[in-house]
Scaffold this active site. Structure first.
Site, PDB file in Angstrom:
ATOM      1  CG  ASP A  68     -12.214   8.054  -8.203  1.00  0.00           C
ATOM      2  OD1 ASP A  68     -12.352   6.695  -8.409  1.00  0.00           O
ATOM      3  OD2 ASP A  68     -11.969   9.202  -8.683  1.00  0.00           O
ATOM      4  CB  VAL A  69     -12.103   2.436  -5.855  1.00  0.00           C
ATOM      5  CG1 VAL A  69     -13.275   1.883  -5.230  1.00  0.00           C
ATOM      6  CG2 VAL A  69     -12.774   2.178  -7.184  1.00  0.00           C
ATOM      7  CG  ASN A  95     -18.301  -6.198  -8.741  1.00  0.00           C
ATOM      8  OD1 ASN A  95     -18.430  -6.864  -9.368  1.00  0.00           O
ATOM      9  ND2 ASN A  95     -18.615  -5.104  -9.087  1.00  0.00           N
ATOM     10  CE1 TYR A 162     -12.493  -6.582 -18.334  1.00  0.00           C
ATOM     11  CE2 TYR A 162     -11.807  -8.315 -18.957  1.00  0.00           C
ATOM     12  CZ  TYR A 162     -12.730  -7.839 -18.087  1.00  0.00           C
ATOM     13  OH  TYR A 162     -13.654  -8.293 -16.823  1.00  0.00           O
ATOM     14  CE  LYS A 166     -11.611  -7.770 -14.365  1.00  0.00           C
ATOM     15  NZ  LYS A 166     -12.449  -6.466 -13.057  1.00  0.00           N
TER      16      LYS A 166
END
Length: 258
Positions: A68-69, A95, A162, A166
């Protein structure tokens, strides 16, 4: 050294988060074909194990780790598993990511925070942990997967969270590149455009109004495919990119040239 030799990754070790499927899996396949051993990190352990087994057919060693990043403890366990198996970490591909299509006026705070945690905070957490190993061993390559949406507010979808996440990945990339160049760590980001993956293929095949709008704004007139990120992934992990750091490598069929 021959130019072709600079792209080889024989004996090196790469971690790919969100590497079980889609773009992550495709990049992992490219890295394996260039000779890199792989750590496939994903919440879906069964899928990660399947991908790792496929990569071993390329003649490299590959392991799967459930990670779980967004959880610092899980990230530490990931780094420990990689070091225990291979003794070093040469490349990290951040990623893992999610998207959310909700108008700003309707977006819940918890949804906004979830997108930021998965897409941006995770890049900080994983890079911080793996970066410590790279500093100790004298260098490495970190490749963050951002998006063309970190450079433009693409339409007509509503995806402010989003886009912002990013854009944050792009600035985090530049910041880490500046701080860690002295340790021999190069940090770059790949910014893909609209990509046709296993998950998005049905959507593109339906060819609805939104897809026609996207492709109408893409000079090449088609979505990208996961294998089209393999070349840039290998380049950024290898000695071929030894003077590249802080770069934003846009792979979008020309969408952002306007």
């Amino acid at each position: 050294m021959k130019v072709s030799d600079k792209f080889r990754l024989d004996g090196r070790v790469s971690i790919v988060t969100g590497g079980a499927v889609g773009l992550g899996k495709a990049m992992a396949q490219g890295l394996a074909q260039a000779g890199s051993h792989l750590v496939i990190a994903d919440l879906r352990l069964e899928a990660a194990e399947k991908t790792a087994a496929e990569l071993r057919l390329e003649g490299v060693d590959a392991i799967a780790v459930r990670a779980d990043v967004t959880d610092p403890a899980s990230v530490r366990a990931l780094a420990d598993a990689a070091r225990e198996r291979f003794g070093r970490i040469d490349a990290l591909f951040n990623n893992a990511g999610i998207t959310l299509h909700v108008p700003v006026e309707e977006m819940r705070l918890e949804d906004w925070q979830n997108v930021m945690n998965v897409n941006l905070t995770s890049v900080f957490l994983v890079s911080r942990e793996i970066g410590k190993t790279m500093i100790a061993q004298g260098g490495g390559a970190i490749v963050n997967i951002s998006s063309m949406s970190g450079l433009v507010s693409n339409v007509p979808q509503h995806q402010a969270a989003y886009n912002v996440s990013k854009a944050g990945v792009i600035m985090l990339t530049k910041s880490m590149a500046s701080e860690w160049a002295r340790y021999g760590i190069r940090v770059n980001t790949i910014a893909p455009g609209y990509m046709k993956t296993e998950m998005t293929a049905p959507y593109f095949d339906e060819n609805g109004d939104m897809v026609r709008t996207w492709m109408g704004g893409t000079p090449m007139g088609r979505p990208g495919t996961p294998d089209e990120l393999q070349g840039i992934a290998v380049y950024l992990a290898s000695d071929a990119s030894s003077y590249a750091t802080g770069g934003v490598f846009v792979i979008d069929g020309g969408y952002t040239i306007r």
